[in-house]
Write an enzyme that holds these catalytic residues in place. Structure first.
Site, PDB file in Angstrom:
ATOM      1  CB  CYS A 142       3.388   4.770   6.436  1.00  0.00           C
ATOM      2  SG  CYS A 142       4.349   5.970   5.512  1.00  0.00           S
ATOM      3  CB  ALA A 143      -1.389   2.860   8.675  1.00  0.00           C
TER       4      ALA A 143
END
Length: 454
Positions: A435-436
């Site tokens: 999620c980055a």
């Protein structure tokens, strides 16, 4: 190297020799000894003592709804104790900060995005390695006609070569097209927001917070010339910048001091720290910043003193943080946080958690770097830069290893294949971009345009 040799060579390992006893007492009942858990960035494992203490509390206490507001309400007293304990972990108190309990870090970001007074002149700036939850705040900025900027680290953060280049300036990776339009002249104060992870989910990079947050905090009282962060709208008498720190990953192994870094907002999830409970996070707000938030967006049970279903001309909100807390809070769940932090305070300590996890990461990384195929092809490629120049300039890494594996021909193995092989050997790990997306694109060499067209 056997275990005793390892311990002798790494005295910081094992919580002063108590790790075997801790495992026996805290994990052996619900976690198989033949399983290797390596997904602490996703969630840590809860302990038996947490469960015992919390469920004993539920068995022996009668806890009423806090909205009943009885003078001798056990729920209210225990929740306030829990709030003060949480704030003490952050080296502060309710005199300076307040807490809104949320579902998780993402929910806290979503809530803040709806409360923050974004406007046509607002700018939202966030670090390139921010979690999706931080990046998502820009949707509210866009809806209000504001702009956003993406701040990147010095190029040496991605460069494995040791070089003595002295340029460690932060860079602007890109800006929204609205940043490029002509500024609107106005003498009316407006608000902007800067957000950063204290530690990112991708490879555990911890930026120098004094250099990153310090200028924004100092700008509250002082005019700063040559502002070191490449935002578009610089702090001024009209332009007020507030700061948001994502502590979700950071707090799993290190405490964050709001006395040292008195930022305006902190978001976190408690399961990242001690595994239980899930479904509970927090938005911590500096009391001085409460006055600029939009409490008029909504009111619900517990947040107002007076409203009429017939007359919408008068709404009396409760004072302080209570004006932003709608409905009954999950009071029995909140009380379990107390037992989680007691484990850290009384048995482990953040100091020893940090020492223990860091020595394991350093040892593991050094051993993995030695692995090669018979033809000399290396096995592991790490997505980090760990050298003296990085550390001397205030950067460090939390206990995360992010890597790819090569085959004998120098081609990358699929991360899904690695996950399946690990699962076959009872090893639980995490694969993907965590999620980055900005960090993964930066380290993988993804080219982005300087400016975005919305």
């Amino acid at each position: 190297m056997d275990k005793q040799e390892f311990i002798a060579a790494h005295p910081e390992y094992g919580y002063n020799g108590t790790i075997d006893e801790l495992y026996k007492n805290e994990f052996s009942n619900h976690y198989p000894s033949d399983r290797i858990y390596l997904d602490h960035a996703g969630t840590t494992l809860y302990t038996q003592s947490q469960l015992d203490a919390h469920f004993n509390q539920l068995r022996t206490l009668t806890l009423n709804n806090p909205h009943s507001e009885q003078e001798d309400s056990k729920s209210l007293l225990l929740i306030q104790e829990c709030i003060e304990l949480i704030l003490s972990i952050f080296d502060t108190s309710s005199r300076y900060y307040s807490i809104i309990f949320t579902l998780n870090t993402t929910h806290a970001c979503q809530l803040l995005s709806s409360l923050f007074p974004f406007s046509l002149k607002s700018e939202y700036a966030y670090m390139i390695d921010s979690h999706n939850s931080l990046i998502g705040i820009r949707q509210q900025v866009k809806l209000k006609g504001g702009s956003f900027s993406i701040i990147d680290y010095p190029s040496k953060i991605y460069n494995q070569e040791n070089n003595s280049d002295k340029d460690w300036s932060f860079r602007c990776a890109c800006r929204s097209s609205s940043c490029l339009s002509s500024d609107i002249e106005s003498n009316v104060p407006y608000y902007c927001l800067f957000a950063t992870p204290a530690e990112n989910n991708f490879n555990g990079l911890r930026p120098p917070l004094d250099k990153l947050l310090g200028p924004f905090i100092n700008a509250r009282e002082n005019q700063i010339e040559n502002f070191p962060i490449p935002i578009h709208r610089y702090p001024s008498k009209e332009c007020h910048w507030l700061t948001l720190v994502d502590c979700a990953k950071y707090l799993s192994t290190k405490s964050f001091s709001l006395s040292l870094y008195p930022v305006d907002f902190v978001v976190l999830s408690f399961y990242k720290i001690f595994g239980y409970p899930t479904g509970l996070g927090a938005l911590i707000i500096r009391n001085e910043s409460l006055k600029i938030l939009n409490k008029e967006n909504y009111f619900g049970g517990g947040s107002v003193e007076y409203i009429s279903p017939y007359d919408d001309s008068r709404v009396e909100y409760k004072s302080g943080i209570n004006a932003f807390i709608h409905g009954t809070i999950p009071f029995t769940t909140i009380l379990s946080i107390y037992d989680g932090f007691q484990l850290i305070i009384n048995k482990l300590s953040y100091k020893h958690i940090s020492l223990h996890t860091q020595c394991l990461i350093d040892y593991c990384r050094n051993e993995m770097l030695k692995l090669t195929y018979s033809n000399g092809q290396i096995l592991c490629l790490f997505y980090d830069v760990r050298n003296n120049f990085i550390y001397e300039n205030g950067y460090s890494y939390g206990p995360i290893l992010n890597f790819n594996l090569y085959n004998i021909h120098g081609q990358f193995l699929s991360c899904r294949l690695i996950q399946r092989i690990a699962a076959d050997h009872n090893i639980i790990l995490r694969v993907g971009t965590f999620c980055a997306p900005g960090a993964s694109q930066a380290y993988l060499g993804k080219i982005v345009k300087i400016y975005l067209t919305l």
